[in-house]
Design a protein around this motif. Sequence first.
Motif, PDB file in Angstrom:
ATOM      1  N   THR A 244       0.870  -1.183   0.000  1.00 28.47           N
ATOM      2  CA  THR A 244       0.000   0.000   0.000  1.00 28.47           C
ATOM      3  C   THR A 244       0.906   1.232   0.000  1.00 28.47           C
ATOM      4  OG1 THR A 244      -0.231   0.160   2.394  1.00 28.47           O
ATOM      5  CG2 THR A 244      -1.810  -1.264   1.259  1.00 28.47           C
ATOM      6  N   PHE A 245       0.364   2.419   0.256  1.00 32.14           N
ATOM      7  CA  PHE A 245       1.144   3.639   0.028  1.00 32.14           C
ATOM      8  C   PHE A 245       1.161   4.571   1.230  1.00 32.14           C
ATOM      9  CE2 PHE A 245       0.242   1.698  -3.897  1.00 32.14           C
ATOM     10  CZ  PHE A 245       1.456   1.789  -4.555  1.00 32.14           C
ATOM     11  N   LYS A 246       2.275   5.325   1.311  1.00 35.61           N
ATOM     12  CA  LYS A 246       2.386   6.340   2.366  1.00 35.61           C
ATOM     13  C   LYS A 246       1.286   7.368   2.167  1.00 35.61           C
ATOM     14  CE  LYS A 246       7.140   5.498   3.262  1.00 35.61           C
ATOM     15  NZ  LYS A 246       8.530   5.701   2.928  1.00 35.61           N
ATOM     16  N   GLN A 247       0.762   7.878   3.266  1.00 32.66           N
ATOM     17  CA  GLN A 247      -0.326   8.870   3.263  1.00 32.66           C
ATOM     18  C   GLN A 247      -1.674   8.291   2.832  1.00 32.66           C
ATOM     19  OE1 GLN A 247       1.677  10.916   5.197  1.00 32.66           O
ATOM     20  NE2 GLN A 247      -0.069  12.158   4.600  1.00 32.66           N
ATOM     21  N   SER A 248      -1.722   6.965   2.648  1.00 34.20           N
ATOM     22  CA  SER A 248      -3.012   6.362   2.277  1.00 34.20           C
ATOM     23  C   SER A 248      -3.934   6.348   3.486  1.00 34.20           C
ATOM     24  CB  SER A 248      -2.805   4.927   1.774  1.00 34.20           C
ATOM     25  OG  SER A 248      -2.192   4.143   2.784  1.00 34.20           O
ATOM     26  N   PHE A 249      -5.216   6.140   3.239  1.00 33.74           N
ATOM     27  CA  PHE A 249      -6.157   5.889   4.328  1.00 33.74           C
ATOM     28  C   PHE A 249      -7.139   4.823   3.870  1.00 33.74           C
ATOM     29  CE2 PHE A 249      -9.987   6.422   6.874  1.00 33.74           C
ATOM     30  CZ  PHE A 249      -9.428   6.331   8.136  1.00 33.74           C
ATOM     31  N   HIS A 250      -7.211   3.735   4.627  1.00 29.71           N
ATOM     32  CA  HIS A 250      -8.105   2.634   4.242  1.00 29.71           C
ATOM     33  C   HIS A 250      -9.116   2.269   5.328  1.00 29.71           C
ATOM     34  CE1 HIS A 250      -5.858   2.176   0.568  1.00 29.71           C
ATOM     35  NE2 HIS A 250      -4.731   2.063   1.246  1.00 29.71           N
ATOM     36  N   GLY A 251      -9.076   2.941   6.489  1.00 27.74           N
ATOM     37  CA  GLY A 251     -10.088   2.677   7.501  1.00 27.74           C
ATOM     38  C   GLY A 251      -9.492   2.381   8.861  1.00 27.74           C
ATOM     39  N   ARG A 252     -10.356   2.009   9.807  1.00 29.12           N
ATOM     40  CA  ARG A 252      -9.965   1.924  11.226  1.00 29.12           C
ATOM     41  C   ARG A 252     -10.109   0.544  11.838  1.00 29.12           C
ATOM     42  NH1 ARG A 252      -7.910   6.855  13.492  1.00 29.12           N
ATOM     43  NH2 ARG A 252      -8.868   8.569  12.372  1.00 29.12           N
ATOM     44  N   THR A 253     -10.565  -0.453  11.067  1.00 24.71           N
ATOM     45  CA  THR A 253     -10.563  -1.810  11.625  1.00 24.71           C
ATOM     46  C   THR A 253      -9.107  -2.274  11.700  1.00 24.71           C
ATOM     47  OG1 THR A 253     -10.720  -2.732   9.414  1.00 24.71           O
ATOM     48  CG2 THR A 253     -12.805  -2.395  10.580  1.00 24.71           C
ATOM     49  N   LEU A 254      -8.863  -3.375  12.408  1.00 26.06           N
ATOM     50  CA  LEU A 254      -7.461  -3.786  12.558  1.00 26.06           C
ATOM     51  C   LEU A 254      -6.829  -4.128  11.220  1.00 26.06           C
ATOM     52  CD1 LEU A 254      -7.513  -5.709  15.939  1.00 26.06           C
ATOM     53  CD2 LEU A 254      -6.222  -3.646  15.392  1.00 26.06           C
ATOM     54  N   GLY A 255      -7.639  -4.643  10.275  1.00 25.94           N
ATOM     55  CA  GLY A 255      -7.093  -4.944   8.941  1.00 25.94           C
ATOM     56  C   GLY A 255      -6.840  -3.678   8.157  1.00 25.94           C
ATOM     57  N   SER A 256      -7.859  -2.817   8.070  1.00 27.88           N
ATOM     58  CA  SER A 256      -7.726  -1.637   7.205  1.00 27.88           C
ATOM     59  C   SER A 256      -6.772  -0.601   7.802  1.00 27.88           C
ATOM     60  CB  SER A 256      -9.108  -1.026   6.924  1.00 27.88           C
ATOM     61  OG  SER A 256      -9.728  -0.619   8.110  1.00 27.88           O
ATOM     62  N   LEU A 257      -6.643  -0.558   9.115  1.00 31.53           N
ATOM     63  CA  LEU A 257      -5.672   0.401   9.682  1.00 31.53           C
ATOM     64  C   LEU A 257      -4.250  -0.083   9.442  1.00 31.53           C
ATOM     65  CD1 LEU A 257      -4.054   0.166  12.719  1.00 31.53           C
ATOM     66  CD2 LEU A 257      -6.372   0.186  13.540  1.00 31.53           C
ATOM     67  N   ALA A 258      -4.063  -1.414   9.429  1.00 32.86           N
ATOM     68  CA  ALA A 258      -2.727  -1.929   9.122  1.00 32.86           C
ATOM     69  C   ALA A 258      -2.380  -1.643   7.650  1.00 32.86           C
ATOM     70  CB  ALA A 258      -2.663  -3.429   9.395  1.00 32.86           C
ATOM     71  N   ALA A 259      -3.387  -1.603   6.797  1.00 33.70           N
ATOM     72  CA  ALA A 259      -3.146  -1.285   5.377  1.00 33.70           C
ATOM     73  C   ALA A 259      -2.846   0.198   5.178  1.00 33.70           C
ATOM     74  CB  ALA A 259      -4.385  -1.676   4.558  1.00 33.70           C
ATOM     75  N   THR A 260      -3.262   1.019   6.132  1.00 32.25           N
ATOM     76  CA  THR A 260      -3.111   2.476   6.025  1.00 32.25           C
ATOM     77  C   THR A 260      -1.660   2.900   6.262  1.00 32.25           C
ATOM     78  OG1 THR A 260      -5.396   2.882   6.678  1.00 32.25           O
ATOM     79  CG2 THR A 260      -3.834   4.640   7.157  1.00 32.25           C
ATOM     80  N   GLY A 261      -1.119   3.701   5.364  1.00 30.78           N
ATOM     81  CA  GLY A 261       0.289   4.100   5.468  1.00 30.78           C
ATOM     82  C   GLY A 261       0.493   5.394   6.240  1.00 30.78           C
ATOM     83  N   GLN A 262      -0.096   5.465   7.449  1.00 32.33           N
ATOM     84  CA  GLN A 262       0.084   6.664   8.283  1.00 32.33           C
ATOM     85  C   GLN A 262       0.318   6.227   9.722  1.00 32.33           C
ATOM     86  OE1 GLN A 262      -2.522  10.113   7.818  1.00 32.33           O
ATOM     87  NE2 GLN A 262      -3.656   9.007   6.252  1.00 32.33           N
ATOM     88  N   GLU A 263       1.483   6.615  10.277  1.00 31.83           N
ATOM     89  CA  GLU A 263       1.841   6.177  11.634  1.00 31.83           C
ATOM     90  C   GLU A 263       0.840   6.614  12.681  1.00 31.83           C
ATOM     91  OE1 GLU A 263       5.873   7.012  13.088  1.00 31.83           O
ATOM     92  OE2 GLU A 263       6.516   5.985  11.245  1.00 31.83           O
ATOM     93  N   LYS A 264       0.292   7.834  12.502  1.00 31.14           N
ATOM     94  CA  LYS A 264      -0.621   8.344  13.549  1.00 31.14           C
ATOM     95  C   LYS A 264      -1.868   7.457  13.688  1.00 31.14           C
ATOM     96  CE  LYS A 264      -3.405  11.535  10.888  1.00 31.14           C
ATOM     97  NZ  LYS A 264      -3.516  12.714  10.120  1.00 31.14           N
TER      98      LYS A 264
END
Length: 422
Positions: A135-155
């Motif tokens: 996946t990509f830096k600055q992406s956002f895919h959601g807040r479930t444990l799966g989609s947050l792990a896919a999200t490229g944002q440390e915060k």
Amino acid sequence: MNTKELFNDHVMATYGRFPLTLTEGKGTRVRDDQGREYLDFCMGIAVCSLGHCHPKVVTAIQEQAAKLIHVSNLYFTDNQGLLAEEINQEHVKLPGKLFFSNSGAEANDGLIKSARRYGHLKPQADGKPRFEVLTFKQSFHGRTLGSLAATGQEKIHQGFDPLLTGFRYLPYNDICALEGAVSSETVAILLEPIQGEGGVNVATGEFLEAIQALCKKNDLLLFFDEVQTGFGRCGDAMAWRVNAPGIEPDGISWAKGMGGGVPIGSFWLSDRIVDQEKEVKLSSLMNAGSHGSTYGGNPLVCAASLATLKEIREQDLAGNATYQAQRIRNEIESWGSPVVTEVRGLGLLLGIGLNPTLIPTEDGETCALKIVKELMAKGLLVPPAGPETFRLLPPLNVTNEEIDEALSIIKSVLSNYDTNPS
Ligand SMILES: Cc1ncc(COP(=O)(O)O)c(C=O)c1O
């Protein structure tokens, strides 16, 4: 107790909310509990594609609510079938199958699970399943444990480790970095055609085409997260088609604008044959028992979504999104304002980049938040996107007059920081 006190006492404080209690909406306008009216260019963050309480959506919900609200997915319901047909034939226009969820995060979890299934069907040379999704830096895919792990944002990850394994975050629009990153464990690439929450960053056509070529070469699945961009928002039914019309993805996720305001999401898998010998379709990897959702695709939300998507198609609201975006760009350009660094995005997913050196802030507040609050005080609701950008997300049926009104509010706020007022 007033509403704010009720929230303080009883609702988890996961959101930094603006001090505004909204009570009614019609079209592009919302009203607060003090009777004050706002022009809403937030639209539930790109959810209410037809504006608030569109008569066709209201009628669809009322009629369906009086007929059948919910039954289990153990049974067939006509609305779910009709909605899947509408999406396949009129919007995706590629052979595939849908699964209905309740949100974008869940839709992405479905794609991640599908990637894992494919990794079992087509394992590594030593027989171990492939599982990694790039996946990509600055992406956002959601807040479930799966989609947050896919999200490229440390915060978004903070405090939730250990995260689900199997993700790596690459720089967006950087083909070389991506080519060097594919490993024997990689099974899929997931990206937003335009990063929404990450600041409104548009994937170039070249980048998208290079990803498709890379996926073909390495037998990877190509997934688009169209949760924020899909169904007309970016000037085409599907946002990837604006810059790379020839691409045929393996999977797509949606939510937000597809329901006109009701909670519905979906993921789609292609009917492409992935095992020639056994004639296995990709979509068939998610077979009986592999996935489920109690509420997903119930008759009520499907009725609302069907009414929304038909209206978007029949009124060519994707065309209106392109037309209004050009008017917005022309007008903002004509201001020659040094406060605006650029207008990014496609269709009616636009990010207005701000020059932080011209907008003094206090207490660590970002310049985007400061401007968003000032716009709100003048009667315009917009969401920020990152520290130096605010978004314009009007409904897809927005009129010239409403766009002009919003632009005049924006001009009056930004001109306070403009060293060269026009
Ligand atoms: C691109 C993208 N993917 C996924 C999500 C998550 O969707 P939801 O909040 O419906 O779970 C969002 C929400 O902002 C989004 O913008």
